[in-house]
Design an enzyme around this catalytic site. Structure first.
Site, PDB file in Angstrom:
ATOM      1  NE  ARG A 199      48.558  40.413 141.921  1.00  0.00           N
ATOM      2  CZ  ARG A 199      47.411  40.111 142.482  1.00  0.00           C
ATOM      3  NH1 ARG A 199      47.358  39.202 143.432  1.00  0.00           N
ATOM      4  NH2 ARG A 199      46.302  40.718 142.103  1.00  0.00           N
TER       5      ARG A 199
ATOM      6  CD  GLU B 195      30.817  39.386 142.057  1.00  0.00           C
ATOM      7  OE1 GLU B 195      32.026  39.390 142.351  1.00  0.00           O
ATOM      8  OE2 GLU B 195      29.895  39.244 142.886  1.00  0.00           O
TER       9      GLU B 195
END
Ligand code: AMP
Length: 183
Positions: free
Chosen positions: A66, A103
């Site tokens: 994006r 993560e």
């Protein structure tokens, strides 16, 4: 010059929030509705380009995917080149890359080592900053290629995730058009 540009507050109203995507608990801030609106896209690019110009941008780097949408448009508006920061295996040449922690697990970003002239002022553009992991890795990679990276621009900040603070602590000025609370 078109009619007056929508304000960042008006742009915020064009971002769609989708709960529990891509996993439960995440509020996905979806720019599809922002860029699908011509005035929304034009004003986003206008505000980002103004800030990139003030930062003295000589080249714009955008993060896949994006960041390409906003970054490429900002580069065109300013009349400067665009550097895509790509996911692994996409560029057809020998690349330089950086692995960085997510993560869960790791990811990798790659760029064309020829893309940046030594000392060139490269401003990073992405749609959203959350933890800042992507932007920090991109800055390190661009610096490995010879760039001077001192500014990063985002349409959306999720301040509760601390990414903008992390970037500022690494010596990168951060500017964003809007904030959403939570993650
Ligand atoms: P980070 O590396 O944690 O700063 O994550 C930034 C990248 O993940 C951006 O390129 C975003 O496109 C995407 N992202 C992270 N969280 C969200 C969210 N809540 N909504 C939409 N995109 C997100």
């Amino acid at each position: 010059m078109s009619a007056q540009h929508l304000s960042p507050q008006e742009l915020k109203a064009l971002v769609r929030t989708v709960p529990d995507f891509p996993q439960p608990g995440i509020q996905f801030r979806d720019i599809t509705t922002l860029i699908g609106n011509h005035r929304g896209m034009a004003a986003s690019v206008h505000h980002l380009a103004e800030r990139a110009a003030a930062a003295g941008a000589e080249k714009i780097a955008g993060m896949e995917a994006r960041g390409f949408i906003f970054g490429a448009a900002v580069a065109v508006q300013l009349g400067i080149g665009f550097v895509p920061v790509r996911k692994p295996g996409k560029l057809p040449i020998a690349t330089i890359g950086i692995d960085y922690a997510l993560e869960y697990g790791t990811d990798r970003l790659e760029i064309d080592p020829q893309a940046i002239a030594p000392g060139q002022n490269v401003v990073m553009v992405d749609d959203l900053i959350a933890t800042g992991g992507t932007a920090l890795a991109s800055a390190e990679l661009l610096r490995m290629a010879g760039a001077q990276v001192s500014h990063a621009l985002f349409v959306i900040d999720l301040p509760d995730l601390g990414g903008a603070e992390r970037l500022r602590a690494a010596g990168i000025a951060v500017s964003t058009l809007m904030e959403f609370e939570g993650d």
